[in-house]
Design an enzyme around this catalytic site. Structure first.
Site, PDB file in Angstrom:
ATOM      1  N   PRO A  87       0.826  -1.223   0.000  1.00 44.04           N
ATOM      2  CA  PRO A  87       0.000   0.000   0.000  1.00 44.04           C
ATOM      3  C   PRO A  87       0.855   1.266   0.000  1.00 44.04           C
ATOM      4  O   PRO A  87       0.353   2.351  -0.276  1.00 44.04           O
ATOM      5  CB  PRO A  87      -0.822  -0.119   1.287  1.00 44.04           C
ATOM      6  CG  PRO A  87      -0.326  -1.297   2.027  1.00 44.04           C
ATOM      7  CD  PRO A  87       0.570  -2.083   1.153  1.00 44.04           C
ATOM      8  N   ARG A 151      -3.793  -8.400 -20.368  1.00 49.15           N
ATOM      9  CA  ARG A 151      -4.823  -8.099 -21.370  1.00 49.15           C
ATOM     10  C   ARG A 151      -4.372  -7.093 -22.424  1.00 49.15           C
ATOM     11  O   ARG A 151      -4.973  -7.001 -23.488  1.00 49.15           O
ATOM     12  CB  ARG A 151      -6.148  -7.697 -20.715  1.00 49.15           C
ATOM     13  CG  ARG A 151      -6.182  -6.349 -20.081  1.00 49.15           C
ATOM     14  CD  ARG A 151      -7.505  -6.125 -19.362  1.00 49.15           C
ATOM     15  NE  ARG A 151      -8.613  -5.808 -20.254  1.00 49.15           N
ATOM     16  CZ  ARG A 151      -8.784  -4.629 -20.850  1.00 49.15           C
ATOM     17  NH1 ARG A 151      -7.923  -3.667 -20.645  1.00 49.15           N
ATOM     18  NH2 ARG A 151      -9.808  -4.418 -21.637  1.00 49.15           N
TER      19      ARG A 151
HETATM   20  N1  ADE Z   1      -0.842  -5.234   0.066  1.00 51.86           N
HETATM   21  C1  ADE Z   1      -1.757  -4.874   0.994  1.00 51.86           C
HETATM   22  N2  ADE Z   1      -2.507  -3.869   0.570  1.00 51.86           N
HETATM   23  C2  ADE Z   1      -2.087  -3.545  -0.696  1.00 51.86           C
HETATM   24  C3  ADE Z   1      -2.461  -2.579  -1.658  1.00 51.86           C
HETATM   25  N3  ADE Z   1      -3.442  -1.707  -1.445  1.00 51.86           N
HETATM   26  N4  ADE Z   1      -1.789  -2.550  -2.816  1.00 51.86           N
HETATM   27  C4  ADE Z   1      -0.773  -3.403  -3.042  1.00 51.86           C
HETATM   28  N5  ADE Z   1      -0.371  -4.338  -2.157  1.00 51.86           N
HETATM   29  C5  ADE Z   1      -1.011  -4.418  -0.998  1.00 51.86           C
END
Ligand code: ADE
Length: 232
Positions: A87, A151
């Site tokens: 994240p 894709r």
């Molecule tokens: N791992 C946990 N949350 C995530 C997210 N929002 N994007 C990528 N990997 C993650």
């Protein structure tokens, strides 16, 4: 294109890789996807891959050793684009899907636990997030990347299914679509789509795209107005 995914839960990918467009792309050798269970690279007796954080605090931290050993077991890993999903990464967008679709080898690490040992980051080229929310692990994020990248690999989807006019390709959302029946519970199809005048249809679609983008995604609309870049 080859994609290697480092995961602690390989079974999660089974259905996803065995259905629809992904399965067809794999069958047609347009993409090869390998899942590597990096727990098997743990040096610990019980195949542990996480440990307590130095300095204390809640949650466990993914250890650097199993990840780096798993990475080094992949043939050609040095030249591959190595992506960590988190994240904290840059938000994954359509443009990045196109860029990555031109690569020959991608490796994706799916994390779990509270976080990664910070030193893991030194072995990766790119950190990507799929949005501002926290998942229990990186597997869903890896699937999103694999799907969006695959894709747009040439020949993965046919001309009929074309991605040429997808939302985001020119900083616009896609126009509305209709198919049979012409009328459903009093709801009709716009006349312009039924008269066979392709010029008028194109004009209507562009107008609808612009209106829809303006209403739903003012941020994208601003970009479009500033001089949207068309994707070839
Ligand atoms: N791992 C946990 N949350 C995530 C997210 N929002 N994007 C990528 N990997 C993650």
């Amino acid at each position: 294109m080859r994609i290697d995914i480092l995961s602690l839960f390989p079974a999660v990918f089974t259905g996803f890789l065995n259905e629809s467009i992904l399965a067809r792309a794999i069958k047609n050798d347009l993409v090869e996807v390998n899942i590597i269970d990096y727990r098997t690279f743990s040096n610990s007796k019980h195949l542990k891959v996480d440990d307590y954080p130095f300095g204390g605090g809640a949650g466990m931290v993914l250890q650097v050793q199993p990840v780096v050993d798993a990475l080094r077991s992949i043939q050609g890993y040095e030249e591959a684009i190595k992506i960590l999903v988190t994240p904290q990464g840059e938000t994954f967008k359509q443009e990045k899907a196109y860029q990555l679709s031109a690569k020959t080898h991608i490796i994706i690490l799916c994390g779990h636990y509270e976080g990664y040992d910070e030193r893991i980051r030194d072995y990766f080229d790119l950190e990507l997030s799929i949005g501002d929310y926290v998942l229990t692990g990186g597997e869903l994020a890896a699937m999103v990347l694999v799907d969006a990248i695959t894709r747009v690999i040439p020949n993965v989807i046919s001309k009929d299914e074309s991605h040429q006019f997808d939302s985001f390709n020119n900083d616009l959302l896609e126009h509305p679509h209709y198919t049979r029946p012409r009328e459903f519970e009093g709801k009709t199809v716009p006349d312009v789509l039924l008269n066979g005048n392709h010029k008028l249809i194109e004009e209507w679609r562009l107008k609808e795209s612009i209106n829809r983008t303006k209403q739903r995604r003012p941020d994208l609309y601003k970009k479009y107005i500033k001089g949207g870049k068309y994707h070839e």
